[in-house]
Design a protein around this motif. Structure first.
Motif, short mmCIF file in Angstrom:
data_model
loop_
_atom_site.label_atom_id
_atom_site.label_comp_id
_atom_site.label_asym_id
_atom_site.label_seq_id
_atom_site.Cartn_x
_atom_site.Cartn_y
_atom_site.Cartn_z
N SER A 1 0.83 -1.22 0.00
CA SER A 1 0.00 0.00 0.00
C SER A 1 0.85 1.25 0.00
O SER A 1 0.56 2.22 -0.70
N SER A 2 1.92 1.23 0.79
CA SER A 2 2.82 2.38 0.86
C SER A 2 3.46 2.65 -0.48
O SER A 2 3.55 3.80 -0.93
N LYS A 3 3.92 1.59 -1.16
CA LYS A 3 4.56 1.76 -2.47
C LYS A 3 3.58 2.38 -3.47
O LYS A 3 3.92 3.29 -4.22
N ILE A 4 2.35 1.85 -3.48
CA ILE A 4 1.35 2.36 -4.43
C ILE A 4 1.06 3.83 -4.15
O ILE A 4 0.98 4.65 -5.08
N ALA A 5 0.92 4.18 -2.88
CA ALA A 5 0.60 5.57 -2.52
C ALA A 5 1.71 6.52 -2.92
O ALA A 5 1.47 7.59 -3.49
N VAL A 6 2.96 6.14 -2.64
CA VAL A 6 4.10 7.00 -2.97
C VAL A 6 4.21 7.18 -4.48
O VAL A 6 4.39 8.31 -4.98
N GLU A 7 4.09 6.10 -5.23
CA GLU A 7 4.21 6.20 -6.68
C GLU A 7 3.05 6.98 -7.29
O GLU A 7 3.23 7.71 -8.26
N ALA A 8 1.87 6.83 -6.72
CA ALA A 8 0.71 7.56 -7.23
C ALA A 8 0.92 9.06 -7.12
O ALA A 8 0.59 9.83 -8.03
N ILE A 9 1.50 9.50 -6.00
CA ILE A 9 1.74 10.93 -5.80
C ILE A 9 2.88 11.41 -6.69
O ILE A 9 2.81 12.46 -7.33
N ALA A 10 3.95 10.61 -6.76
CA ALA A 10 5.12 11.01 -7.55
C ALA A 10 4.81 11.05 -9.04
O ALA A 10 5.35 11.88 -9.77
N ASN A 11 3.93 10.16 -9.50
CA ASN A 11 3.63 10.05 -10.93
C ASN A 11 2.22 10.53 -11.25
O ASN A 11 1.54 9.96 -12.10
N LEU A 12 1.80 11.57 -10.54
CA LEU A 12 0.43 12.04 -10.68
C LEU A 12 0.08 12.46 -12.10
O LEU A 12 -1.02 12.21 -12.59
N ARG A 13 1.04 13.09 -12.80
CA ARG A 13 0.77 13.54 -14.16
C ARG A 13 0.42 12.37 -15.08
O ARG A 13 -0.50 12.45 -15.89
N THR A 14 1.20 11.29 -14.96
CA THR A 14 0.95 10.12 -15.80
C THR A 14 -0.40 9.51 -15.47
O THR A 14 -1.18 9.14 -16.36
N ILE A 15 -0.71 9.37 -14.18
CA ILE A 15 -2.00 8.80 -13.76
C ILE A 15 -3.15 9.66 -14.26
O ILE A 15 -4.15 9.15 -14.76
N THR A 16 -2.97 10.97 -14.16
CA THR A 16 -4.02 11.89 -14.62
C THR A 16 -4.19 11.81 -16.13
O THR A 16 -5.31 11.82 -16.64
N SER A 17 -3.07 11.71 -16.87
CA SER A 17 -3.14 11.63 -18.32
C SER A 17 -3.94 10.43 -18.79
O SER A 17 -4.69 10.50 -19.77
N PHE A 18 -3.78 9.30 -18.10
CA PHE A 18 -4.48 8.07 -18.49
C PHE A 18 -5.78 7.87 -17.73
O PHE A 18 -6.39 6.81 -17.85
N SER A 19 -6.19 8.89 -16.93
CA SER A 19 -7.41 8.78 -16.11
C SER A 19 -7.41 7.48 -15.32
O SER A 19 -8.40 6.74 -15.28
N SER A 20 -6.28 7.19 -14.69
CA SER A 20 -6.09 5.90 -14.01
C SER A 20 -6.27 6.00 -12.50
O SER A 20 -5.83 5.11 -11.77
N GLN A 21 -6.94 7.05 -12.03
CA GLN A 21 -7.13 7.17 -10.58
C GLN A 21 -7.89 5.96 -10.04
O GLN A 21 -7.55 5.42 -8.98
N GLY A 22 -8.91 5.54 -10.78
CA GLY A 22 -9.70 4.39 -10.36
C GLY A 22 -8.87 3.12 -10.29
O GLY A 22 -9.01 2.32 -9.35
N ARG A 23 -7.99 2.93 -11.29
CA ARG A 23 -7.14 1.74 -11.30
C ARG A 23 -6.18 1.73 -10.12
O ARG A 23 -5.95 0.69 -9.49
N VAL A 24 -5.62 2.89 -9.82
CA VAL A 24 -4.69 2.98 -8.69
C VAL A 24 -5.42 2.67 -7.38
O VAL A 24 -4.90 1.96 -6.51
N LEU A 25 -6.65 3.19 -7.24
CA LEU A 25 -7.42 2.92 -6.03
C LEU A 25 -7.77 1.44 -5.92
O LEU A 25 -7.77 0.86 -4.82
N LYS A 26 -8.06 0.80 -7.05
CA LYS A 26 -8.32 -0.65 -7.02
C LYS A 26 -7.08 -1.42 -6.60
O LYS A 26 -7.17 -2.39 -5.84
N MET A 27 -5.91 -0.98 -7.12
CA MET A 27 -4.66 -1.62 -6.71
C MET A 27 -4.44 -1.46 -5.21
O MET A 27 -4.00 -2.40 -4.51
N LEU A 28 -4.78 -0.27 -4.70
CA LEU A 28 -4.62 -0.01 -3.27
C LEU A 28 -5.57 -0.88 -2.45
O LEU A 28 -5.19 -1.46 -1.43
N GLN A 29 -6.83 -0.97 -2.92
CA GLN A 29 -7.80 -1.80 -2.21
C GLN A 29 -7.40 -3.27 -2.23
O GLN A 29 -7.53 -3.97 -1.22
N LYS A 30 -6.89 -3.72 -3.37
CA LYS A 30 -6.46 -5.12 -3.46
C LYS A 30 -5.30 -5.39 -2.52
O LYS A 30 -5.24 -6.44 -1.86
#
Length: 860
Positions: free
Chosen positions: A464-493
């Motif tokens: 969970s910590s790794k996912i959270a850190v990478e999500a913040i560090a790579n916010l532009r890429t996540i936003t570009s691909f509208s992958s917020q939902g995917r990241v949250l699913k990864m976190l929930q899993k």
């Protein structure tokens, strides 16, 4: 709560807004004025207008800092303009549903961002529900399938934090596959092939050309051959459009900016004549592949690996026994005075509680007296006693807490400094391990908090910590691909196990706490019932009852408070063990060994002799087997070859980031293991493919290159050599301009030139350039290349490059493939081998494209 309640001005979770039923993909910038919020005085775009027709390819070119990427950023609506409108199919993008808008776009950026998961999962960021066939098809289109298939775990191979386990070209191809699988309506390419070798670049460019046929494409490019077929080319300077038209139209303007850019990329005519009759792509590919076949079979490679890899390298560090309390206390020896005073205060504070209870029970007995004067007299004496006790308690509390806090703060400061210093001394291989990643570098804090919890929970928290850190560090890429939902699913899993474990523990904790609280009440009731009976039957007096009751209650509370610290002490013991695991760890590559050889006048003759090497995190993948190479002193040596051929690994071995499993690396005939590594590295400067800047000023970042203190004149001179002074001087704060986290406030080319200036300032004997000009536009590249060639004179220079222009003047060139030297010679001698030569094959695609463009220009 303030952050949770905050509603962003540009909210990707806001489902309001228009969704177009049919998308024709026309994009228009209408009189845009824009400035970044952090630089309100610096206008980036001023009255900027541009129209990209549906299904057409628009290329943005210009020098570094010309605001090309800002156009892409605004289209993705990372920011809103101050004035003007950006429209897609005639509708202002601020009126469109943001998530839907971004789903239309696919981005491949100059610096590819990967997440610490598998290759497959990284590609799926482009399309979550993609099938295996679609993933493979996208990888093939991006020229990534072949190298992925050769990895031990194929598409399930972990790329590591920020893709550290992959080479630059491999990361870029995975990022391209991620964009291809999305099949976007609008494709955004920011130097998408900048990290690829020539042959791979040609193949990927063909793949990109195929997928942009029916798409609106906005390309940011510095290289000529990637833009020749564009429908329109826009030349930008400082956020304004200087020229616009097709390649042929722009080439007709003799004094035009575009023609100047083309001029800098043209190669010498004599080389064009040499390559005027290239063979077909298929013939060249088959011939080059024939030269790439190695004699060793996979089975023999694996057998060699099993005998070479040191077991100690692949197993985890052994667990250290928990150190004694006295070892930690020894770190606090400089504060022995505070320890004595704090202990003195603690002893007196401990004595106050029973005194208070004794006085309180005595005071309560006063209310049972019948003589009013005696009551007044005793109350006055107790008043003075309690007042004195209050003042005394305040004094001893201050003495205790101040001195213990003083000890704690200095101990924390000392431990942090020593840990940081120790971590910086560790070999690079230590950082490659997942358990030592930056997932909230607070892995140790996490283990302290989860002391006594199951391994399953700790693992879940780690993920969970790794996912959270990478999500913040790579916010532009996540936003570009509208992958917020995917990241949250990864976190929930990742947290499923943690959640179930927490529910189970909460039941135990709730029952235990409830019992503990109720026992306190039951005990108090028992005391009054039993004590009341003793008073009633005359066994004790009322005074004795209150005395016993209050002393037990107060002293019991103090004991309970002290007992509650036992869990903290257990956690602290675990923390101490983790801290000393680092402090007591001996690095396998000592940077500053006092008895090691310190070079006084390094010449720079480098040789790798019979080297066997595999990265510690992938011990079953041999990079080099019996590899040897000789790099002459005072000369420039180029390393060329496909991505993953071992070029950057040679750089790492020269810097001694890693030690070979077998064989030696020598500097001036001496094994580099015998050198004082700090002194050796002071003689070496590295400019890597992805420039690393620190969150400080430009001046600070350049000054990092100096071994001793440096002055302003030297910094400016280094910046001029790196062609960085002009753009720095044009900024409002000049050399005091803040770079931001990892240099986010600067463009790729600007960051690269600052990194080059840092290396120039070091004045090294050995200069290592790993694609040092890859992020520069053509004009800047030409100027910087000339500067680097001047700097390289008299120095040993090792250049990793894909571009022909950066290596053609090198004294010797080594062509690598799969960890082997398959050709060596000078630029002219290698080209003289013709189509049968591997070096020729690597450059023929690029050269042929340049010839065609030049011929077209001449015809125009």
């Amino acid at each position: 709560m303030e952050m949770i309640k905050r509603v962003p001005k540009i909210d990707s979770e806001n489902m309001a807004g228009e969704i177009l039923e049919k998308v024709s993909r026309e994009v228009e910038f209408d009189h845009i004025t824009f400035l970044y919020p952090l630089r309100p005085d610096n206008v980036i775009l001023n009255d900027f207008s541009l129209k990209i027709l549906a299904g057409k390819t628009m290329v943005l070119v210009g020098g570094s800092g010309s605001r090309k990427f800002t156009v892409v950023t605004l289209l993705q609506r990372f920011y809103d303009p101050i004035k003007g409108e950006i429209r897609v199919d005639g509708v202002a993008i601020h009126n469109l549903q943001l998530k839907w808008l971004r789903s239309l776009m696919g981005l491949v950026s100059q610096e590819p961002i990967l997440f610490a998961t598998s290759i497959k999962e990284n590609i799926l960021f482009g399309k979550e529900d993609a099938t295996e066939e679609e993933i493979v098809e996208a990888a093939k289109a991006a020229n990534a399938h072949d190298f992925i298939s050769q990895l031990p775990q194929g598409y399930n191979t972990q790329v590591g934090e920020r893709g550290v386990q992959m080479s630059g070209g491999q990361k870029q191809r995975i990022a391209i596959a991620r964009a291809i699988i999305k099949k976007p309506h609008i494709l955004l390419l920011d130097e998408a092939t900048s990290a690829l070798d020539t042959e791979s670049e040609h193949k990927v460019q063909q793949a990109l050309d195929n997928i942009v046929v029916d798409q609106t494409t906005i390309t940011i490019a510095n290289r000529l051959f990637t833009i020749r077929d564009a429908h329109a080319i826009v030349v930008m300077v400082n956020g304004s459009i200087m020229e616009m038209g097709s390649h042929d139209e722009l080439m007709q303007n003799e004094n035009g900016s575009y023609k100047s850019l083309v001029h800098f990329q043209q190669v010498e005519k004599s080389e064009n004549d040499t390559l005027s009759h290239p063979t077909s792509n298929e013939d060249m590919q088959s011939k080059s592949q024939g030269h790439y076949i190695l004699s060793h079979s996979i089975s023999s490679i694996l057998m060699a690996q099993s005998s070479l890899v040191d077991d100690e390298e692949v197993i985890d560090d052994p667990k250290h026994p928990s150190p004694s309390f006295w070892k930690l206390l020894a770190l606090n020896l400089p504060e022995w005075k505070q320890a004595c005073l704090g202990g003195f205060g603690a002893v007196f504070f401990g004595a106050i509680e029973p005194l208070y209870a004794f006085a309180m029970r005595s005071m309560l007995s006063i209310f049972f007296l019948i003589d009013h004067q005696e009551i007044k007299r005793k109350i006055s004496s107790y008043y003075l006693f309690f007042a004195t006790l209050t003042v005394l308690q305040m004094i001893v509390n201050i003495i205790q807490h101040y001195n213990f806090a003083y000890m704690g703060e200095y101990l924390t400061k000392r431990v942090k400094e020593r840990m940081f210093s120790k971590i910086l001394s560790f070999e690079v291989a230590w950082f490659d391990q997942d358990k030592n990643s930056t997932a909230i570098a607070s892995v140790y804090t996490r283990q302290v908090i989860l002391k006594g919890v199951t391994k399953k929970t700790i693992k879940a928290q780690d993920e969970s910590s790794k996912i959270a850190v990478e999500a913040i560090a790579n916010l532009r890429t996540i936003t570009s691909f509208s992958s917020q939902g995917r990241v949250l699913k990864m976190l929930q899993k990742a947290q499923e196990g943690l959640s179930n474990e927490s529910i189970r523990h909460s039941w135990f904790a709730g029952i235990g706490l409830g019992c503990a609280r109720s026992l306190t009440t039951f005990t108090r009731a028992l005391e009054y019932w039993y004590g009341g009976n003793l008073v009633y039957h005359g066994y004790i007096t009322t005074k004795q009852f209150f005395e016993t009751n209050l002393i037990l209650a107060n002293t019991g509370r103090v004991i309970a408070n002290a007992s509650s610290l036992t869990s903290d002490l257990a956690k602290g013991e675990n923390a101490i063990g983790l801290v000393f695991t680092i402090l007591d760890r001996n690095t396998k590559i000592i940077a500053d060994e006092m008895n090691a050889y310190k070079p006084q006048n390094l010449i720079g003759h480098i040789e790798l002799q019979n080297v066997y090497f595999a990265y510690p995190t992938r011990p079953n993948v041999m990079i080099f087997q019996d590899f040897s190479i000789n790099i002459d002193a005072g000369k420039s040596t180029a390393l060329v070859g496909g991505s993953g051929s071992g070029k950057s690994t040679i750089m790492g071995l020269i810097e001694r980031f890693y030690d070979p499993l077998k064989g030696i690396v020598t500097m001036d005939g001496r094994d580099i293991k015998l050198y004082n590594l700090k002194a050796l590295r002071n003689c070496i400067a590295l400019v890597s493919q992805e420039p690393t800047l620190f969150n400080g000023t430009i001046r600070d970042n350049i000054a990092y290159g100096a071994f001793d203190k440096t002055n302003e004149v030297e910094i400016i001179e280094a910046a001029k050599i790196a062609n960085a002074h002009d753009f720095i001087a044009s900024m409002k704060d000049g050399y005091d301009t803040w770079c931001g986290d990892r240099g986010v406030q600067l463009s790729g080319g600007q960051k690269q030139r600052i990194a080059i200036a840092r290396a120039v300032l070091k004045n090294p004997k050995v200069l290592l350039l790993d694609e040092a000009t890859s992020a520069l536009d053509s004009q800047s590249e030409n100027v910087v290349q000339d500067a680097l060639e001047k700097v390289m004179v008299g120095r040993t220079s090792v250049v990793v490059a894909h571009r022909l222009s950066t290596i053609r003047n090198c004294n010797q060139i080594f062509v690598l493939d799969k960890g082997k030297v398959i050709e060596e010679g000078t630029h002219s001698s290698l080209l003289a081998k013709g189509p049968n030569g591997n070096y020729y094959s690597l450059n023929s695609h690029k050269q042929h494209d340049i010839i065609n463009v030049n011929n077209a220009s001449s015809g125009a």
